[in-house]
Design an enzyme around this catalytic site. Structure first.
Site, PDB file in Angstrom:
ATOM      1  N   HIS A  67       5.625 -37.497  -6.170  1.00  0.00           N
ATOM      2  CA  HIS A  67       6.235 -36.488  -6.879  1.00  0.00           C
ATOM      3  C   HIS A  67       5.205 -36.070  -8.151  1.00  0.00           C
ATOM      4  O   HIS A  67       5.416 -37.132  -8.949  1.00  0.00           O
ATOM      5  CB  HIS A  67       7.706 -36.575  -7.370  1.00  0.00           C
ATOM      6  CG  HIS A  67       8.707 -36.366  -6.058  1.00  0.00           C
ATOM      7  ND1 HIS A  67       9.777 -37.019  -5.884  1.00  0.00           N
ATOM      8  CD2 HIS A  67       8.483 -35.679  -5.053  1.00  0.00           C
ATOM      9  CE1 HIS A  67      10.606 -36.450  -4.817  1.00  0.00           C
ATOM     10  NE2 HIS A  67       9.648 -35.704  -4.345  1.00  0.00           N
ATOM     11  N   SER A  68       4.561 -35.196  -8.045  1.00  0.00           N
ATOM     12  CA  SER A  68       3.253 -35.246  -9.039  1.00  0.00           C
ATOM     13  C   SER A  68       3.942 -35.225 -10.593  1.00  0.00           C
ATOM     14  O   SER A  68       3.160 -35.876 -11.270  1.00  0.00           O
ATOM     15  CB  SER A  68       2.568 -34.184  -8.913  1.00  0.00           C
ATOM     16  OG  SER A  68       3.428 -32.728  -8.880  1.00  0.00           O
ATOM     17  N   ARG A  69       4.793 -34.855 -10.890  1.00  0.00           N
ATOM     18  CA  ARG A  69       5.256 -34.900 -12.346  1.00  0.00           C
ATOM     19  C   ARG A  69       5.837 -35.967 -12.887  1.00  0.00           C
ATOM     20  O   ARG A  69       6.015 -36.265 -13.977  1.00  0.00           O
ATOM     21  CB  ARG A  69       6.481 -33.810 -12.610  1.00  0.00           C
ATOM     22  CG  ARG A  69       7.625 -33.963 -11.823  1.00  0.00           C
ATOM     23  CD  ARG A  69       8.674 -32.837 -12.052  1.00  0.00           C
ATOM     24  NE  ARG A  69       9.957 -32.988 -11.340  1.00  0.00           N
ATOM     25  CZ  ARG A  69      11.151 -32.096 -11.389  1.00  0.00           C
ATOM     26  NH1 ARG A  69      10.490 -30.716 -11.668  1.00  0.00           N
ATOM     27  NH2 ARG A  69      11.977 -32.196 -10.948  1.00  0.00           N
ATOM     28  N   ARG A 125       6.453 -30.755  -9.197  1.00  0.00           N
ATOM     29  CA  ARG A 125       6.984 -32.026  -8.230  1.00  0.00           C
ATOM     30  C   ARG A 125       6.294 -31.875  -6.822  1.00  0.00           C
ATOM     31  O   ARG A 125       6.224 -32.895  -6.499  1.00  0.00           O
ATOM     32  CB  ARG A 125       8.447 -32.011  -8.428  1.00  0.00           C
ATOM     33  CG  ARG A 125       8.968 -32.722  -7.087  1.00  0.00           C
ATOM     34  CD  ARG A 125      10.573 -32.136  -7.369  1.00  0.00           C
ATOM     35  NE  ARG A 125      11.428 -32.823  -5.950  1.00  0.00           N
ATOM     36  CZ  ARG A 125      12.081 -33.481  -5.886  1.00  0.00           C
ATOM     37  NH1 ARG A 125      12.451 -34.308  -6.950  1.00  0.00           N
ATOM     38  NH2 ARG A 125      12.688 -34.047  -4.697  1.00  0.00           N
ATOM     39  N   ASN A 142       8.577 -35.798  -0.069  1.00  0.00           N
ATOM     40  CA  ASN A 142       9.614 -36.858   0.159  1.00  0.00           C
ATOM     41  C   ASN A 142      10.816 -36.070   1.020  1.00  0.00           C
ATOM     42  O   ASN A 142      11.843 -36.960   1.157  1.00  0.00           O
ATOM     43  CB  ASN A 142      10.242 -37.553  -0.956  1.00  0.00           C
ATOM     44  CG  ASN A 142      10.752 -38.761  -0.727  1.00  0.00           C
ATOM     45  OD1 ASN A 142      10.405 -39.417   0.072  1.00  0.00           O
ATOM     46  ND2 ASN A 142      11.846 -38.964  -1.528  1.00  0.00           N
ATOM     47  N   ARG A 143      10.702 -35.085   1.736  1.00  0.00           N
ATOM     48  CA  ARG A 143      11.312 -34.538   2.647  1.00  0.00           C
ATOM     49  C   ARG A 143      10.920 -34.042   3.841  1.00  0.00           C
ATOM     50  O   ARG A 143      11.602 -33.402   4.636  1.00  0.00           O
ATOM     51  CB  ARG A 143      12.514 -33.425   1.898  1.00  0.00           C
ATOM     52  CG  ARG A 143      13.375 -33.758   1.036  1.00  0.00           C
ATOM     53  CD  ARG A 143      14.391 -34.465   1.098  1.00  0.00           C
ATOM     54  NE  ARG A 143      15.491 -34.588   0.006  1.00  0.00           N
ATOM     55  CZ  ARG A 143      15.166 -35.601  -1.176  1.00  0.00           C
ATOM     56  NH1 ARG A 143      14.069 -36.448  -1.145  1.00  0.00           N
ATOM     57  NH2 ARG A 143      16.027 -35.499  -2.348  1.00  0.00           N
ATOM     58  N   HIS A 194       8.643 -44.029  -7.245  1.00  0.00           N
ATOM     59  CA  HIS A 194       9.006 -42.867  -8.076  1.00  0.00           C
ATOM     60  C   HIS A 194       9.705 -42.799  -9.384  1.00  0.00           C
ATOM     61  O   HIS A 194       9.824 -44.255  -9.650  1.00  0.00           O
ATOM     62  CB  HIS A 194      10.281 -41.954  -7.075  1.00  0.00           C
ATOM     63  CG  HIS A 194      10.058 -41.341  -5.520  1.00  0.00           C
ATOM     64  ND1 HIS A 194      10.147 -40.039  -5.568  1.00  0.00           N
ATOM     65  CD2 HIS A 194       9.548 -42.193  -4.797  1.00  0.00           C
ATOM     66  CE1 HIS A 194       9.627 -40.001  -4.154  1.00  0.00           C
ATOM     67  NE2 HIS A 194       9.339 -41.149  -3.760  1.00  0.00           N
ATOM     68  N   SER A 195       9.748 -42.177  -9.946  1.00  0.00           N
ATOM     69  CA  SER A 195      10.693 -42.395 -11.274  1.00  0.00           C
ATOM     70  C   SER A 195      11.605 -41.032 -11.433  1.00  0.00           C
ATOM     71  O   SER A 195      11.301 -39.953 -10.939  1.00  0.00           O
ATOM     72  CB  SER A 195       9.669 -42.360 -12.566  1.00  0.00           C
ATOM     73  OG  SER A 195       9.376 -41.206 -12.849  1.00  0.00           O
ATOM     74  N   TYR A 196      12.660 -40.919 -11.869  1.00  0.00           N
ATOM     75  CA  TYR A 196      13.238 -42.136 -12.852  1.00  0.00           C
ATOM     76  C   TYR A 196      14.682 -42.361 -12.252  1.00  0.00           C
ATOM     77  O   TYR A 196      15.145 -41.963 -11.184  1.00  0.00           O
ATOM     78  CB  TYR A 196      13.343 -41.267 -14.199  1.00  0.00           C
ATOM     79  CG  TYR A 196      14.180 -40.483 -14.411  1.00  0.00           C
ATOM     80  CD1 TYR A 196      15.570 -40.283 -14.917  1.00  0.00           C
ATOM     81  CD2 TYR A 196      13.738 -39.010 -13.780  1.00  0.00           C
ATOM     82  CE1 TYR A 196      16.092 -38.976 -15.064  1.00  0.00           C
ATOM     83  CE2 TYR A 196      14.494 -37.972 -13.970  1.00  0.00           C
ATOM     84  CZ  TYR A 196      15.649 -37.845 -14.457  1.00  0.00           C
ATOM     85  OH  TYR A 196      16.473 -36.762 -14.358  1.00  0.00           O
ATOM     86  N   TYR A 246      22.306 -40.003  -3.065  1.00  0.00           N
ATOM     87  CA  TYR A 246      22.630 -39.035  -2.169  1.00  0.00           C
ATOM     88  C   TYR A 246      21.996 -39.127  -0.828  1.00  0.00           C
ATOM     89  O   TYR A 246      20.880 -39.695  -0.709  1.00  0.00           O
ATOM     90  CB  TYR A 246      22.572 -37.704  -2.870  1.00  0.00           C
ATOM     91  CG  TYR A 246      21.263 -37.675  -3.794  1.00  0.00           C
ATOM     92  CD1 TYR A 246      19.942 -37.680  -2.900  1.00  0.00           C
ATOM     93  CD2 TYR A 246      21.211 -37.383  -4.963  1.00  0.00           C
ATOM     94  CE1 TYR A 246      18.697 -37.512  -3.981  1.00  0.00           C
ATOM     95  CE2 TYR A 246      19.826 -37.145  -5.807  1.00  0.00           C
ATOM     96  CZ  TYR A 246      18.992 -37.112  -5.186  1.00  0.00           C
ATOM     97  OH  TYR A 246      17.644 -37.015  -5.708  1.00  0.00           O
ATOM     98  N   GLU A 268      12.744 -46.179  -8.320  1.00  0.00           N
ATOM     99  CA  GLU A 268      13.066 -45.164  -9.265  1.00  0.00           C
ATOM    100  C   GLU A 268      12.556 -45.829 -10.392  1.00  0.00           C
ATOM    101  O   GLU A 268      13.841 -46.671 -10.971  1.00  0.00           O
ATOM    102  CB  GLU A 268      14.372 -44.433  -9.030  1.00  0.00           C
ATOM    103  CG  GLU A 268      14.420 -43.563  -7.881  1.00  0.00           C
ATOM    104  CD  GLU A 268      13.847 -42.227  -8.032  1.00  0.00           C
ATOM    105  OE1 GLU A 268      13.162 -41.839  -8.940  1.00  0.00           O
ATOM    106  OE2 GLU A 268      13.919 -41.296  -6.975  1.00  0.00           O
TER     107      GLU A 268
END
Lengths: 307, 96
Positions: A67-69, A125, A142-143, A194-196, A246, A268
């Site tokens: 997720h680039s951001r 993202r 990621n999906r 990933h974050s966060y 989730y 995360e």
């Protein structure tokens, strides 16, 4: 050189790619750079390989920045790369891991998106691929994996942040990893960062059914989180994706687990509670340092529990 | 560069499953152009959402009307991005 590289600020894609070249040049016996594919916009996708010899030895995969951001992840990945070269031959655990296994590190998993965050939209993202029939751009990488693809926990709407794509592996950034993992055939641990939210998660994301290795993965997650928290007291939660956050279908580690990679985890990273993924640069090194302790715990376990 | 002046990030706390569902309804309202940083999950877990300036009032009214509690996590996204840029320029080239 990588000794004067500033690890405490955020860098552009070009700077990170230059860093990778420097690291390879400075450590030719330990580090090499592989190109595993090209992005939608034609950028090379690179993976650093840390190896003390042999071919297709048991290996651990670590990726940052899908997720680039989530900039702290690419920044942490850069720090991890340097740390591996520093610790090899000095730290007994890293030395033992690299004596038995290879480590693959993909610092920028979504290069198009990352470049876009620097040039146009800091909050981007997804990938940058176009979807026929839609004016909206990008797929959530990621999906997009072939693990319960299209089930609940992902969106079929190209304009949402969790758009799954038209079909599994439609994103070249995902397909490149899929091909690499399948071709390698001996990856024993897969960690996607990933974050966060401060979480350490294991499969499954698409169902609340416990995975067959749940007990071991849970215990290892507990040990990893304990190690992480020991440095700065950062509190982490751990558990399966489904039960902890989730439902998320088509996610990375559900696919890797389905491929037989038992030690499949996703992180995360740190969240101060005030910034989300816009983490101040002053927190890059503490975040990387504490995460490293968890990574070593997991990698050491993978080395000690061959399967 | 895209501008995020006036965008806020709200941290929403859904107390029960009904409130989680209400927030999910917000997710479906495309015209609000909400960007869920942390999506609706189970009751008790935080939901973070970036709200563009023109949608702020509508979102807050919606949340208050359904007695869903929230706080402002980031008052102005652009000011945070400006700080980030300044930091990057200031520290560029400085060795670790």
């Amino acid at each position: 050189s990588t000794n004067t590289f500033n690890y405490a600020i955020y860098h552009t894609l070009d700077e990170i790619y230059e860093f990778m070249d420097m690291l390879v040049a400075e450590n030719p016996q330990l580090v090499s750079k592989l190109q595993i594919g090209n992005t939608y916009e034609g950028r090379p996708i690179y993976v650093l390989k840390f190896s003390t010899g042999g071919n297709k030895r048991p290996a651990i995969w670590i990726d940052t920045g899908i997720h680039s951001r989530e900039w702290v992840t690419q920044a942490s990945g850069t720090w991890f790369a340097k740390k591996i070269t520093e610790d090899y031959g000095q730290d007994p655990k890293i030395t033992a891991i690299l004596s038995n296994m290879d480590i693959f590190l993909e610092i920028v998993t979504n290069p198009d998106g990352f470049a876009f965050t620097h040039s146009t939209n800091r909050l981007w993202r997804k990938t940058r691929s176009r979807t026929a029939g839609s004016s909206c751009i990008g797929v959530d990488p990621n999906r997009n994996w072939d693990a319960a693809f299209g089930m609940p926990g992902a969106s079929g709407n190209p304009c949402t942040e969790t758009y799954r794509g038209k079909y599994a592996n439609s994103e070249t950034e995902v397909k490149s990893i899929v091909d690499f993992v399948k071709d390698h055939g001996n990856i024993k641990g897969f960690i996607s960062i990933h974050s966060y939210s401060q979480l350490l998660l294991y499969p499954y994301g698409y169902t609340n059914t416990p995975n067959p290795d749940q007990q071991e993965l849970d215990q290892l997650a507990k040990e990893a989180v304990t190690a992480l928290s020991s440095l700065h007291g950062t509190k982490y939660t751990y558990g399966s994706i489904y039960t902890t956050i989730y439902q998320a279908s088509g996610n990375t580690i559900d696919w890797t687990y389905s491929q037989g990679i038992k030690y499949s985890y996703t992180f995360e990273l740190r969240d101060t509670g005030r910034y989300g993924f816009l983490l101040p640069a002053s927190q890059i090194i503490p975040t990387a340092q504490e995460t490293w302790l968890a990574l070593v715990t997991i990698m050491d376990h993978v080395k000690n529990h061959p399967y | 560069l895209e501008n995020f002046v006036g965008h806020q990030v709200l941290r929403i706390s859904a107390a029960d499953e009904a409130q989680v569902q209400k927030v999910k309804e917000l997710e479906d309202l495309e015209h609000l152009q909400l960007d869920f940083w942390r999506g609706p999950a189970q009751p008790g877990s935080s939901i973070d959402v970036r709200v563009p300036f023109p949608s702020i009032q509508a979102v807050k009214v919606f949340l208050e009307a359904h007695a869903i509690s929230y706080s402002i996590m980031i008052e102005d996204v652009q000011s945070l991005l400006d700080e980030e840029q300044e930091q990057m320029f200031a520290f560029q080239g400085r060795a670790r």
